[in-house]
Enzyme design. Structure first.
Site, PDB file in Angstrom:
ATOM      1  N   THR A 229      42.046  16.421  47.866  1.00  0.00           N
ATOM      2  CA  THR A 229      41.824  17.408  46.896  1.00  0.00           C
ATOM      3  C   THR A 229      40.759  18.312  46.896  1.00  0.00           C
ATOM      4  O   THR A 229      40.833  19.479  46.281  1.00  0.00           O
ATOM      5  CB  THR A 229      41.426  16.290  45.669  1.00  0.00           C
ATOM      6  N   GLU A 230      39.852  18.089  47.783  1.00  0.00           N
ATOM      7  CA  GLU A 230      38.447  18.930  47.786  1.00  0.00           C
ATOM      8  C   GLU A 230      38.701  20.171  48.575  1.00  0.00           C
ATOM      9  O   GLU A 230      38.335  20.954  48.121  1.00  0.00           O
ATOM     10  CB  GLU A 230      37.123  18.042  48.101  1.00  0.00           C
ATOM     11  N   SER A 231      39.184  19.706  49.665  1.00  0.00           N
ATOM     12  CA  SER A 231      39.104  20.653  50.775  1.00  0.00           C
ATOM     13  C   SER A 231      40.503  20.668  51.660  1.00  0.00           C
ATOM     14  O   SER A 231      40.562  21.735  52.484  1.00  0.00           O
ATOM     15  CB  SER A 231      38.141  20.332  51.938  1.00  0.00           C
TER      16      SER A 231
END
Length: 326
Positions: A229-231
């Site tokens: 989700t983040e990267s």
């Protein structure tokens, strides 16, 4: 307000499904490990004062013990407890974990301290070994036990008013090994075996997620979901706000945790440690994720997931991805 209720309902639904999938996967892993051990003649009773009938095994045995113990994280301590539904004490936890894997251990920590074979020092301990302590002032002998998970950490049921959790080992008075003493013939790390046995097969950095999850008591699939989700698993990612790396740490947070956000191993371990802290602080995965995104102060101020679209979306996306990795 209706939108917020819908988001919270969806989060609760996903969390429940993750818990069910995780429990099913752990049960399947335990059954498969026990079956394989039985087929190889590795299971048996760890009688007091004797070694178990475990023969030459593979290095995934320790990972299986850590995985089995991890499913009891958060169970309340209960003196004399042997049933996780009502609570476990330290030796009840150990007996239960090994029973899940087809190995019978005695009931009390003092009795368990005569099982298996001695390990000379913590430097020689392996995941799955038992670490024992004499905390009494009455010279009553061994009165506490934990399950070593590596890197100076253990899973244990500490005391009344507490729960089964990951904590530092410190200086054990005794270490015993009831698992096979032969390392993996293939040379494959236990964490790799654990990753293959989960929904992380083919996921980037799966071994790192498995190792950090076991070390800090966080579902590896949840860590992978945060990275996705983040990267999108990019260690060179940089956000508009200045968050960097695989797990998207802001510089101040990274400094506080003492990690290098550009180094995947450091970032993943730091994220697992941070999520453990946040989960312990707020008491739920969804609130820990909200704090990871918006900051713990914001979650405390609102008394729950803050009414920010970005944070609500982040929590839902991570839990949905974690469900797929479970």
């Amino acid at each position: 307000m209706e939108g917020m209720t819908a988001v919270q309902g969806r989060i609760a639904e996903i969390q429940n499904r993750i818990l069910m999938l995780s429990a099913n996967r752990t049960s399947s892993t335990s059954a498969a490990w026990s079956g394989a051990a039985a087929a190889a003649g590795l299971t048996g009773t760890a009688a007091a004062g004797t070694s178990t009938s475990l023969g030459a095994g593979d290095g995934s045995a320790g990972a299986a013990v850590v995985a089995a113990a991890s499913k009891y994280l958060g169970v309340p301590y209960a003196w004399g407890g042997t049933d996780p539904a009502s609570g476990l004490d330290c030796s009840g936890l150990v007996q239960r974990v090994y029973k899940d894997l087809g190995i019978d251990l005695p009931r009390t920590s003092a009795q368990q301290a005569t099982s298996g074979t001695p390990v000379a020092s913590l430097a020689e301990a392996r995941p799955g070994d038992l670490v024992f302590f004499d905390n009494s002032s009455s010279r009553a002998g061994i009165d506490h036990v934990g399950i070593y998970i590596g890197d100076g950490k253990m899973i244990a049921a500490p005391q009344a008013g507490d729960v089964v959790k990951v904590q530092s080992v410190g200086n054990p008075d005794l270490i015993r090994r009831v698992l096979p003493d032969t390392p993996a013939a293939s040379g494959a790390p236990a964490t790799a075996a654990a990753a293959r046995g989960s929904g992380l097969a083919g996921v980037p950095y799966s071994d790192l997620f498995a190792a950090a999850g076991a070390k800090h008591g966080i579902e590896p699939g949840l860590l992978a979901a945060v990275a996705k989700t983040e990267s999108n698993f990019s260690s060179s990612a940089v956000s508009a706000a200045g968050a960097t790396g695989l797990m998207q740490f802001m510089p101040a947070t990274a400094r506080g945790l003492g990690i290098d956000p550009a180094d995947p191993a450091s970032a993943i371990d730091g994220a697992a440690r941070y999520l453990r802290q946040l989960t312990d602080q707020f008491g739920s995965t969804s609130l820990a994720l909200a704090a990871y995104n918006a900051g713990p102060g914001t979650v405390s101020r609102y008394g729950g997931v803050p009414p920010y679209g970005e944070t609500q979306s982040f929590v839902t996306k991570v839990l949905t991805a974690a469900e797929a990795y479970s």
